[in-house]
Structures are given as structure tokens and as C-alpha cells.
Design a protein around this motif. Structure first.
Motif, mmCIF file in Angstrom:
data_model
loop_
_atom_site.group_PDB
_atom_site.id
_atom_site.type_symbol
_atom_site.label_atom_id
_atom_site.label_comp_id
_atom_site.label_asym_id
_atom_site.label_seq_id
_atom_site.Cartn_x
_atom_site.Cartn_y
_atom_site.Cartn_z
ATOM 1 N N LEU A 68 -13.833 -9.809 48.526
ATOM 2 C CA LEU A 68 -12.476 -10.060 49.008
ATOM 3 C C LEU A 68 -11.973 -11.415 48.519
ATOM 4 O O LEU A 68 -10.838 -11.533 48.045
ATOM 5 C CB LEU A 68 -12.432 -10.000 50.529
ATOM 6 C CG LEU A 68 -11.100 -10.341 51.189
ATOM 7 C CD1 LEU A 68 -10.034 -9.330 50.799
ATOM 8 C CD2 LEU A 68 -11.253 -10.408 52.689
ATOM 9 N N ALA A 71 -11.251 -11.280 44.702
ATOM 10 C CA ALA A 71 -9.991 -10.586 44.417
ATOM 11 C C ALA A 71 -8.788 -11.432 44.821
ATOM 12 O O ALA A 71 -7.781 -11.481 44.101
ATOM 13 C CB ALA A 71 -9.965 -9.239 45.137
ATOM 14 N N THR A 72 -8.873 -12.108 45.952
ATOM 15 C CA THR A 72 -7.765 -12.930 46.431
ATOM 16 C C THR A 72 -7.539 -14.133 45.523
ATOM 17 O O THR A 72 -6.396 -14.477 45.210
ATOM 18 C CB THR A 72 -8.026 -13.401 47.875
ATOM 19 O OG1 THR A 72 -8.185 -12.245 48.703
ATOM 20 C CG2 THR A 72 -6.894 -14.249 48.402
ATOM 21 N N ASP A 75 -5.921 -12.901 42.228
ATOM 22 C CA ASP A 75 -4.531 -12.460 42.327
ATOM 23 C C ASP A 75 -3.992 -12.772 43.727
ATOM 24 O O ASP A 75 -3.905 -11.882 44.574
ATOM 25 C CB ASP A 75 -4.427 -10.965 42.035
ATOM 26 C CG ASP A 75 -2.992 -10.480 41.945
ATOM 27 O OD1 ASP A 75 -2.049 -11.305 41.991
ATOM 28 O OD2 ASP A 75 -2.806 -9.251 41.815
ATOM 29 N N PRO A 76 -3.633 -14.042 43.976
ATOM 30 C CA PRO A 76 -3.173 -14.436 45.312
ATOM 31 C C PRO A 76 -1.949 -13.655 45.800
ATOM 32 O O PRO A 76 -1.847 -13.321 46.969
ATOM 33 C CB PRO A 76 -2.835 -15.920 45.166
ATOM 34 C CG PRO A 76 -3.467 -16.377 43.913
ATOM 35 C CD PRO A 76 -3.648 -15.170 43.054
ATOM 36 N N ARG A 77 -1.042 -13.346 44.909
ATOM 37 C CA ARG A 77 0.197 -12.647 45.311
ATOM 38 C C ARG A 77 -0.092 -11.260 45.870
ATOM 39 O O ARG A 77 0.613 -10.796 46.752
ATOM 40 C CB ARG A 77 1.167 -12.577 44.144
ATOM 41 C CG ARG A 77 1.633 -13.957 43.717
ATOM 42 C CD ARG A 77 3.048 -13.953 43.219
ATOM 43 N NE ARG A 77 3.441 -15.265 42.737
ATOM 44 C CZ ARG A 77 3.983 -16.191 43.509
ATOM 45 N NH1 ARG A 77 4.195 -15.975 44.762
ATOM 46 N NH2 ARG A 77 4.317 -17.358 42.995
ATOM 47 N N ALA A 78 -1.105 -10.587 45.360
ATOM 48 C CA ALA A 78 -1.467 -9.257 45.874
ATOM 49 C C ALA A 78 -1.903 -9.331 47.337
ATOM 50 O O ALA A 78 -1.776 -8.363 48.077
ATOM 51 C CB ALA A 78 -2.578 -8.640 45.025
ATOM 52 N N ALA A 79 -2.403 -10.491 47.740
ATOM 53 C CA ALA A 79 -2.826 -10.696 49.130
ATOM 54 C C ALA A 79 -1.716 -11.332 49.962
ATOM 55 O O ALA A 79 -1.927 -11.685 51.118
ATOM 56 C CB ALA A 79 -4.078 -11.575 49.167
ATOM 57 N N GLY A 80 -0.537 -11.516 49.352
ATOM 58 C CA GLY A 80 0.586 -12.102 50.073
ATOM 59 C C GLY A 80 0.550 -13.617 50.148
ATOM 60 O O GLY A 80 1.219 -14.216 50.985
ATOM 61 N N LEU A 81 -0.197 -14.248 49.260
ATOM 62 C CA LEU A 81 -0.300 -15.705 49.245
ATOM 63 C C LEU A 81 0.439 -16.281 48.049
ATOM 64 O O LEU A 81 0.494 -15.670 46.984
ATOM 65 C CB LEU A 81 -1.772 -16.123 49.182
ATOM 66 C CG LEU A 81 -2.653 -15.627 50.328
ATOM 67 C CD1 LEU A 81 -4.108 -15.936 50.044
ATOM 68 C CD2 LEU A 81 -2.226 -16.240 51.644
ATOM 69 N N VAL A 84 -3.797 -20.344 46.023
ATOM 70 C CA VAL A 84 -5.090 -20.544 46.682
ATOM 71 C C VAL A 84 -5.705 -21.873 46.266
ATOM 72 O O VAL A 84 -6.882 -22.113 46.484
ATOM 73 C CB VAL A 84 -6.068 -19.383 46.386
ATOM 74 C CG1 VAL A 84 -5.597 -18.112 47.053
ATOM 75 C CG2 VAL A 84 -6.245 -19.181 44.897
#
Length: 94
Positions: A68, A71-72, A75-81, A84
């Protein structure tokens, strides 16, 4: 009888923790520390796979915090961030 159902979470990318990133002039993750965490996670997975044979009725779920986090961070945007790389409090170098 005792407990028979467990939820277990493996070790995340601790090399990307702020304290580790502060050790790098560029603020990069510590790859060697992440490799240690990945090795521990592999050993944990192997250990857990062998437990049900000796413990009838044992059931567990293994949460993949390492995956997790990977992946975050990738691609921070995919996690809504938004990012990072910065500290949430806005203080210090990160």
C-alpha cells in the motif's frame, strides 16, 4: 481453546519514514531499510503459511502495508494525496 482468528499487518516501507528520509540530503527513502522491511515481510508470510498445520481452526488475514505504501508513494494522486514528500505539519526540512 483461545483465540483462533487474527488480523495481521506487515511492516510498511519504514525507509520512507520522515526520520529515515532526513538522513538523505535529497530527502529520499532509505532503500536499504526498505529492503530489510521487505525481507521481514517475506519471512512473516512464510511463518504464517505454516501455522495452520499445527493449529487447527486458525484463520488469519494479512494486510499488505508495504504494498500500500509503495503504491501510494508511486502515485499519490490515485490515493487522493497532493504529495508524499512534505511533512503534514509544515515544519522542518520535510
Amino acid at each position: 481453546m483461545g483465540a483462533r482468528k487474527f488480523g495481521i499487518i506487515n511492516v510498511g516501507q519504514i525507509g520512507c519514514a520522515p526520520l529515515q528520509r532526513l538522513q538523505s540530503p535529497a530527502g529520499a527513502c532509505a532503500d536499504a531499510v526498505n529492503a530489510l522491511a521487505a525481507g521481514f515481510d517475506g519471512a512473516l508470510r512464510s511463518l504464517l503459511a505454516g501455522l495452520p498445520h499445527g493449529l487447527p481452526g486458525l484463520a488469519y488475514s494479512l494486510g499488505d502495508l508495504y504494498g500500500l505504501m509503495r503504491a501510494t508513494i508511486a502515485d499519490p494522486r490515485a490515493a487522493g494525496l497532493a504529495n508524499v514528500d512534505a511533512a503534514c505539519c509544515g515544519g522542518g526540512r520535510l
